[in-house]
Design an enzyme around this catalytic site. Structure first.
Site, PDB file in Angstrom:
ATOM      1  N   GLY A  16       0.956  -1.373  -0.040  1.00  0.00           N
ATOM      2  CA  GLY A  16      -0.057  -0.090   0.049  1.00  0.00           C
ATOM      3  C   GLY A  16       0.833   1.233   0.047  1.00  0.00           C
ATOM      4  O   GLY A  16       0.584   2.237  -0.677  1.00  0.00           O
ATOM      5  N   LYS A 195      -0.314 -16.219 -10.504  1.00  0.00           N
ATOM      6  CA  LYS A 195       0.084 -15.762  -9.390  1.00  0.00           C
ATOM      7  C   LYS A 195      -0.218 -16.809  -8.062  1.00  0.00           C
ATOM      8  O   LYS A 195       0.747 -17.054  -7.138  1.00  0.00           O
ATOM      9  CB  LYS A 195      -0.352 -14.272  -8.984  1.00  0.00           C
ATOM     10  CG  LYS A 195       0.199 -13.960  -7.583  1.00  0.00           C
ATOM     11  CD  LYS A 195       1.687 -13.393  -7.864  1.00  0.00           C
ATOM     12  CE  LYS A 195       2.249 -12.724  -6.363  1.00  0.00           C
ATOM     13  NZ  LYS A 195       1.706 -11.372  -6.101  1.00  0.00           N
TER      14      LYS A 195
END
Length: 311
Positions: A16, A195
């Site tokens: 983030g 992923k």
């Protein structure tokens, strides 16, 4: 300056903060959504860039300030990028949906899979122009202190539309311009499964055997990794996603080689007695298998062992 912020990040972890840094440098108006009204309205973040081969001196952290937004100050937000842990997504985001404007777009950017399936009905039920996009990133970043991150590696970031209204061209272009090696893909779900394959192979094994990623290149782990991927490809196919097993195998071992000295996030979670994302990684494979009347015994065993280790 909070009135000018139109992109909010939910989750001030390593990823983030890195995304915030990249968007800020690109000139976007970005803020974090605070946990409570008692948090400071402004926070100084410190970012240590990735060292190049020519850097022989200590690189100093670069400070920069970002606004911290309260839940009742989100009227101007047009894009929320969700960077919390996968198991935190619904609890963290659901209370905010009624606070966000109807045209606000949601982008999930976390490890593992699952929250998008639970969130999609909430997005679609509103039928008010809100949309949901998904993403995955392999950028390397380490949080050294609450507001200090260090970039440890470059990597590909893939973003794409999932449901509801599509992200506007303005914000799509802004994300791609700000995040290095990023791309918008027409079919994001197969990218997430790819992923997931890497995470499903590396995370539980490094956590259980308390080893760096590179140790998984040893022959002792080859059958286990093959079993994980066999089951994942089978389950994904029943979910309508066709994956190239040979490609996945090569990609997993490429990541093992490139990150040989690194310790996976799940290894770190176990070492620091934190909750892991095993439910959204190997657990997700097992849950999707069950939904199709299938079994995934290799992933189920790893799921159970990590859950037991994390108790």
């Amino acid at each position: 300056m909070t009135h000018a912020v139109d992109i909010a990040i939910l989750g001030a972890g390593a990823v983030g903060q890195l995304i915030c840094r990249q968007l800020t440098v690109a000139g976007m108006n970005v803020g974090f959504i605070g946990r409570n009204a008692l948090e400071s309205s402004q926070q100084v973040l410190n970012f240590t860039p990735l060292a190049s081969a020519d850097d022989h001196q200590q690189i100093q952290a670069i400070p920069y300030s970002v606004p911290i937004l309260t839940a009742d100050a989100l009227d101007n937000i047009r894009l929320v990028i969700v960077c919390v842990k996968a198991y935190q997504v619904l609890d963290a985001l659901s209370p905010l949906l009624k606070q966000l404007p109807s045209q606000c777009h949601i982008l999930l950017l976390h490890n593992g899979m699952g929250p998008h399936l639970a969130l999609a009905p909430l997005i679609n039920a509103q039928a008010n122009g809100r949309g949901l996009s998904l993403g995955t990133t392999s950028q390397g970043v380490l949080r050294q202190a609450p507001w200090l991150i260090k970039q440890t590696g470059q990597g590909l970031t893939q973003l794409g539309h999932f449901t509801g209204a599509e992200l506007t061209k303005h914000y799509r272009n802004a994300l791609l311009a700000a995040i290095p090696s990023s791309e918008w893909v027409d079919a994001i779900v197969p990218c997430l499964w790819q992923k997931l394959a890497v995470n499903a192979a590396i995370n539980p094994l490094t956590a259980l055997y308390q080893c760096p990623n590179g140790k998984l290149a040893e022959p002792d782990f080859s059958e286990m990794i093959k079993g994980i991927l066999d089951e994942l490809v089978m389950v994904a196919a029943h979910d309508g996603v066709s994956l190239d097993q040979s490609f996945l195998h090569d990609r997993v071992y490429q990541v093992i080689r490139l990150t040989a000295g690194n310790f996976s996030s799940m290894h770190q979670d176990i070492a620091h007695q934190r909750r892991t994302e095993i439910d959204q990684i190997n657990g997700y494979i097992c849950e999707r298998a069950q939904a199709h009347g299938l079994s995934a015994p290799v992933n189920a065993e790893l799921w159970a062992r990590v859950k037991q280790l994390a108790v």
